[in-house]
Design a protein around this motif. Structure first.
Motif, PDB file in Angstrom:
ATOM      1  N   PHE A 193      47.935  34.513  43.143  1.00  0.00           N
ATOM      2  CA  PHE A 193      49.164  35.098  42.587  1.00  0.00           C
ATOM      3  C   PHE A 193      50.205  34.033  42.246  1.00  0.00           C
ATOM      4  CE2 PHE A 193      47.571  38.811  45.109  1.00  0.00           C
ATOM      5  CZ  PHE A 193      47.308  39.627  44.016  1.00  0.00           C
TER       6      PHE A 193
ATOM      7  N   SER B 283      42.237  41.115  35.822  1.00  0.00           N
ATOM      8  CA  SER B 283      42.876  40.995  37.129  1.00  0.00           C
ATOM      9  C   SER B 283      44.049  40.022  37.098  1.00  0.00           C
ATOM     10  CB  SER B 283      41.852  40.555  38.181  1.00  0.00           C
ATOM     11  OG  SER B 283      41.297  39.309  37.845  1.00  0.00           O
ATOM     12  N   ASN B 284      44.429  39.607  35.905  1.00  0.00           N
ATOM     13  CA  ASN B 284      45.550  38.671  35.764  1.00  0.00           C
ATOM     14  C   ASN B 284      46.030  38.726  34.315  1.00  0.00           C
ATOM     15  OD1 ASN B 284      46.685  35.909  34.965  1.00  0.00           O
ATOM     16  ND2 ASN B 284      46.618  35.751  37.190  1.00  0.00           N
ATOM     17  N   PRO B 285      47.343  38.719  34.082  1.00  0.00           N
ATOM     18  CA  PRO B 285      47.853  38.885  32.715  1.00  0.00           C
ATOM     19  C   PRO B 285      47.462  37.768  31.743  1.00  0.00           C
ATOM     20  CG  PRO B 285      49.595  39.271  34.329  1.00  0.00           C
ATOM     21  CD  PRO B 285      48.419  38.718  35.084  1.00  0.00           C
TER      22      PRO B 285
ATOM     23  N   ASN C  54      53.406  43.664  32.403  1.00  0.00           N
ATOM     24  CA  ASN C  54      53.150  44.204  33.732  1.00  0.00           C
ATOM     25  C   ASN C  54      52.857  45.708  33.661  1.00  0.00           C
ATOM     26  OD1 ASN C  54      53.051  43.418  36.551  1.00  0.00           O
ATOM     27  ND2 ASN C  54      54.675  44.950  36.821  1.00  0.00           N
TER      28      ASN C  54
ATOM     29  N   ARG D  63      50.945  30.806  37.059  1.00  0.00           N
ATOM     30  CA  ARG D  63      49.751  31.621  37.321  1.00  0.00           C
ATOM     31  C   ARG D  63      48.534  30.711  37.471  1.00  0.00           C
ATOM     32  NH1 ARG D  63      50.906  36.924  36.948  1.00  0.00           N
ATOM     33  NH2 ARG D  63      52.848  37.383  35.866  1.00  0.00           N
TER      34      ARG D  63
ATOM     35  N   VAL E   9      53.109  33.395  43.103  1.00  0.00           N
ATOM     36  CA  VAL E   9      54.221  33.385  44.050  1.00  0.00           C
ATOM     37  C   VAL E   9      54.269  32.095  44.860  1.00  0.00           C
ATOM     38  CG1 VAL E   9      54.219  35.900  44.287  1.00  0.00           C
ATOM     39  CG2 VAL E   9      52.808  34.517  45.832  1.00  0.00           C
TER      40      VAL E   9
ATOM     41  N   TYR F 182      49.473  46.250  32.224  1.00  0.00           N
ATOM     42  CA  TYR F 182      48.485  45.815  33.211  1.00  0.00           C
ATOM     43  C   TYR F 182      48.094  46.982  34.112  1.00  0.00           C
ATOM     44  CZ  TYR F 182      46.472  43.090  37.078  1.00  0.00           C
ATOM     45  OH  TYR F 182      45.646  42.597  38.054  1.00  0.00           O
ATOM     46  N   TYR F 183      49.093  47.679  34.627  1.00  0.00           N
ATOM     47  CA  TYR F 183      48.794  48.800  35.523  1.00  0.00           C
ATOM     48  C   TYR F 183      48.252  50.012  34.765  1.00  0.00           C
ATOM     49  CZ  TYR F 183      50.089  46.314  39.656  1.00  0.00           C
ATOM     50  OH  TYR F 183      50.081  45.405  40.686  1.00  0.00           O
TER      51      TYR F 183
ATOM     52  N   ASP G  30      43.926  44.324  43.614  1.00  0.00           N
ATOM     53  CA  ASP G  30      44.912  45.157  42.920  1.00  0.00           C
ATOM     54  C   ASP G  30      44.406  46.585  42.703  1.00  0.00           C
ATOM     55  OD1 ASP G  30      46.861  43.249  42.811  1.00  0.00           O
ATOM     56  OD2 ASP G  30      46.667  42.827  40.658  1.00  0.00           O
TER      57      ASP G  30
END
Lengths: 417, 417, 417, 417
Positions: free
Chosen positions: A295, A75-77, A103, A336, A297, A106-107, A127
């Motif tokens: 996140f 759920s996180n890189p 990224n 992160r 951000v 990840y998806y 996510d």
């Protein structure tokens, strides 16, 4: 494809770690025993998008012991432990995750997990559920219900429900007391500071630590930072939480003022742009920035870059930014969540409770999903109490029991002064 | 009859105390200004059964400034400050209360208050509302709604509502964050220990303090006792609260074990028979017992008497019991809430918030009572936030404000990793 | 031979670490500037036996900038940071140290350092000075004086002086306030727990942590462990220190009782056999043992082995012992000082003060050694005050200054009530 | 004249208080038993100038039980408990003290005590010894030695010794660990805040408390204030103490800055003019000032008066000053040591240790005075250890004992890495 991991040869080392975690997770151990006997997940597929740590491995194995086919992605890189991932792959879990994933990959991994056609989804940050509701709506057909691990995810899900966009019932595991009062408060409190210390080897005693956000995570960080001798400054947007911080003895100030004072900044708000250009411009030389929200951000990295003439790594978890004004700013773990990226995430003993909530909620959903409205639901009370009782028993703590007279007194309203 | 007080000549001294409290209650001061202008209680009678302290006096005067006729009686036989009562009587409040009142007179005063034919009732422990529902049902005719100040009262009211016995809507002021997170936690925490120290002049550092109950009150007492150097032992019946106490670093044990260890016992459970004969029999010589819960039933005084050959007062707030086993046990403040009986109750600055909640709730009820169902209601969120904001402003604390982008981010669910 | 290190190619990485430390050590930076100008160590050779960490590297470079030829070896087999050693070697320091050194090589390196014919010795644990007084007495010819960094070393030196065995004057740098009140208390407090967490990823909240010894180190560990939510049990042999622990709110018990209660044990006594067979035999399953005292004799490893049927490493810093009684015991860092062996030792900012004391003491000795008697001496007061003032200035902290009237008042004895 | 007290009829009430204290003073009780048997003070007269509290009464009676004729006066105009004084008078102690004594009467009582022709003097603040050395030099003839209880007194005595003015040996009881580490730190910490709360009923949580001085008293006050939720600001003149305060997590600032921030100011420096006109002029409205140092010179009351247009008492321990700038400042207990003037002084259990040191020192002086040089001496180590051991035993605390091997290890210097 059964798995995508960095290096399957790390499995033995990963197993040692998982064993260590299992020993610290007696509640899940008790649940595993029950699951083995009752097989609540017979013919059930569970898709989980979680930080791939040794504790998550214990959860995945408990679900599998209960009969589930488990599909797991990160759920996180930056939070995947590659040796643990290898061990899970070897043990038969369908796992797609590695540390430092791009990224795009990840998806890709999230999509692979959904290819398993799950009935239950478990998210940490929403996510997976977002992907289902946007690009993988065909996955909705098989899905009974979902579970969410973290505050940020619950905020997103409630926004979805409010917009009428939510398509299946979800249980906010994060919101149950045995989860957020423990994992978010005690777990984040210790592991965030642990990560800051591992990354920088800084002495907290005497340092000015600015904690942004005074929710369960932020107040946990603030308390433990004070417990290690820091002078803590809290920033908040909510007046009631602000007042609590003041009454708990912290100095509360707006970020524009705190920015000038802090030696170390830790964000724990769940919101974006908590630390921006205008704050960075007035910080002291050698200020350190870390984020423990979900996140990346909360600290504006674009702003940090725009103020800098250059940057370089000075250790595995610290990037040094050379600002145009001559100062340096140190960014930890790329902004992160620092406790997973620069340390090992929450200690096993606290994840024992959060993941016991997840495991018991999944078993409850397997049985009761058809009765649920499409909305964000609470964990049933009896699960919460059961987890607490199992934990106390595992710690050897005995407590009092209400007598019939005491119960009656609490239920009565005629007795008085 | 306008008033029944101990000694009207104490009014001047009482006024000095009330002025002191007013200066510590800036939120109520701001509300008073508004009430004077808007007169929300024009033609309204308010009956209040509250601890008659200098802080309650400030509330009563604010309600009166808003146009109300206020009828006030005490909510505990030992908590009335006689000089304050005198000052209120002089200022025109209809008041019936004195310290050390007999049980019979206590209920006589409650009845006098109801003779005022109130539209709004304010309770601290639900004694007034119980009386209305049992022996004074004719009073129901004039009543719009009620307000309740304390946990014990809310428990009683919810039991009434559950039994279908409740006859008018009540707002659980106790349950709003700016009340119970502050008054119950910070207020009870400090004032209980203050009372124990005033009564005994004991050094808390190094003492074993047993705190029964780890709700807002109990956890506040436990934290502050540790803050003064005590070794704190917590007893609880709820598994989640027990776990929190353990994780907060306290030693958690059943009372039967704690009874052998403690130097000082403080009950804060809201239930009866927390400390009984079987516990007293194994206590150390010179153990001290205090209660900070609402009613004097937490420590079983009949049990204590049955174990003793004699007892005598050794100071105004301490009764020495000579047990048949040769030990002494000291009971503080007759087992009544020690912070009001042996000290001055909660500090004004924290009652400022609780009573601001009461004042604004009363004004809101005056306007909105007809829309409410007959049940136990929460204080509206906007009142809670307003009280917090006023308090922060009065303390000179500035906080951050969400930008439109931050608000939007919190409401969105599409952005992710 | 100019150096013996593990891998000279690690120098670049080591330099990054040293730069990081330098930035956290502003007091040494100020002293370096002065030393460069005044060259107090012109023609002076200094032999240092210290933990070879990034902070020691900064000290070594400051001494070299002051004109000294520096000869450096490690003071513990597990504490050398190999990249730092490489960087020092490259920068021209005569260094002989690597992590995981054998006992034989350990003493070989001490001998190499003495081959440099030093005038000043700096010890951390008195190993160098012991060697000089036993097998390398010819080295005494060139030596002016010595300096000692740690409590254990000072205890040994005072024993030597008492026995008349000491052959040159030594300054107990450990005993000066700006050293032991900070490094031992704040430094050991944080770094010991940091190491325990890095090694085990355990949550301290709710754990029972037994701290053996309540001196500056032990009380620092106890306070910080409580600050992280642990329930701390203290063992002591000194009645005054025991009482302080009780009054500070800790549970004090003999080790025979504490052994049954603890989840984690940390020794900080400076003495041997603090935890032995009889204690291990009654410990709970999965008890963890760590030592933060100077030598690996506080936990009896022979006893642990004698009780075990097997043992194996479960991570780089944890050895799992399988006891004959069926329990497991985990030994951290081979019983060597855990903060250096399982983490990075004290944070730079606290070593800044300790090593500023060392640097200024060395310069003072270079000038004043001939005036000193052969005994254990204190650091001159003016050095202690200067270090504190430089540190405050570096942290931006301003303090009050006595007025002439205030000084006069303190010196007078005629004024009274 | 056998006694001068306020009201001899208060003796019964005083006796109840003394009994209460005796029960909290088990160390003195054990010493009393020994004294009764050994009569160390046969034919000895002891003059004591101490705060006349219930604890001092216990000491006086223990000395009397050891055969001494005791002459007692107060050491502060506001600290005498009149009921205790009455009880002492009745029990045969020669006592001259009452609360609210004038300056002239204060010295009259000191003179009466000296009329007893004592061999041993016990001081708290050195007023008696100052009088002897200035106006009552003829008293020197009978005197063997003196004892001093407090930091301020020791500072004065050392100044006398330095000036060559001291005429007989004095033991600095204050400086022994079982005294100043406990009484000054734990005792002052709690009792000062207790007094501030009793005087003002203020909530400490969320308040800004400025503590001047970070010695044993000041750091005790700072720690306990934080323990009650205050945001503590420390002012200091000593750089090492300042650094400790910073590292302990406090905000350290000069008084000129702290003056603008504080809600409550507490001085604990032992020096004069800590808070003066320039600080008062910039304080917030309703700032509160208290002193817990020995003399009423720390807060400049003349300065406060010069800034004010009027003042009036608002309660028994609070004087309201109306400043010319429109603000109010509240002075507690006339600037005299607030814990004695507005509360009951140190709790009995901590005075148990200080006064056990006094009692045992007096007995030791009776035997050894002729061997002492005329200087300020330390309490012998064996007395300190004995007091600690007796206290631990009374609290039921058991500790470890060094084995012969452990003792040998501590005394050896050959064993190493």
């Amino acid at each position: 494809m059964k798995y995508l991991v960095k290096d399957i040869s790390l499995a033995a080392q990963g197993n040692l770690k998982i064993q260590w975690a299992e020993n610290e997770m007696p509640v899940l151990k008790a649940i595993a025993k029950e699951f083995k006997a009752k097989q609540p997940f017979k013919n059930t597929k569970i898709a989980a998008c979680l930080h791939v740590t040794k504790e998550t491995a214990v959860l995945a194995k408990v679900l599998a012991q209960g009969g589930a086919s488990v599909f797991l992605c990160g759920s996180n890189p930056l939070s995947t432990q590659d040796d643990v991932a290898a061990a899970l792959a070897k043990s038969g879990i369908n796992i797609y995750a590695w540390r430092g994933i791009s990224n795009k990959d990840y998806y890709r991994c999230l999509n692979l997990v959904l290819d398993g056609k799950p009935q239950i989804t478990i998210d940490d940050g929403a996510d997976l559920i977002s992907l289902i509701h946007s690009k993988r709506t065909e996955a909705l057909k098989s899905i009974w219900a979902g579970q969410e691990e973290t505050t940020t995810g619950v905020i997103r899900l409630k926004a979805m429900a409010k917009d009428g966009a939510l398509k299946y019932p979800v249980v906010a595991v994060n919101d149950t007391p045995t989860k957020h009062m423990f994992d978010n408060y005690y777990g984040t409190g210790q592991s965030t500071l642990d990560a800051v210390i591992r990354a920088t080897n800084i002495l907290l005693a005497g340092k000015k630590v600015v904690v942004a956000g005074y929710g369960y995570c932020g107040s946990g960080v603030a308390q433990k930072a004070r417990g290690l001798g820091a002078h803590v400054i809290v920033t908040e947007v909510d007046p009631v939480k602000s007042l609590r911080a003041v009454m708990d003895g912290f100095y509360v100030a707006p970020m524009r003022e705190a920015a000038k004072l802090g030696d170390i900044f830790i964000t724990a708000t769940g919101d974006r742009d908590v630390i921006t250009k205008k704050h960075m411009a007035v910080m002291k030389d050698r200020a350190m920035l870390a984020n423990t929200g979900h996140f990346n951000v909360e600290i504006s990295i674009p702003d940090l870059e725009s103020l800098s003439k250059s940057h370089r790594p000075v250790s595995s978890a610290v990037e040094e930014y050379n600002l145009n004004n001559g100062n340096k700013i140190y960014l930890l773990a790329e902004g992160r969540l620092v406790n997973l990226a620069a340390a090992e995430g929450h200690p096993s003993s606290v994840m024992d409770m959060s993941f016991a909530d997840q495991a018991l909620t999944a078993a409850w959903l397997a049985k009761n999903h058809s009765k649920l409205s499409i909305n964000v639901h609470n964990v049933p009370d009896e699960i919460d109490r059961r987890v607490a009782k199992l934990k106390l028993a595992a710690m050897g703590v005995k407590i009092d029991i209400l007598t019939p007279e005491q119960k009656k007194y609490l239920a009565s309203w005629q007795e008085g002064t």
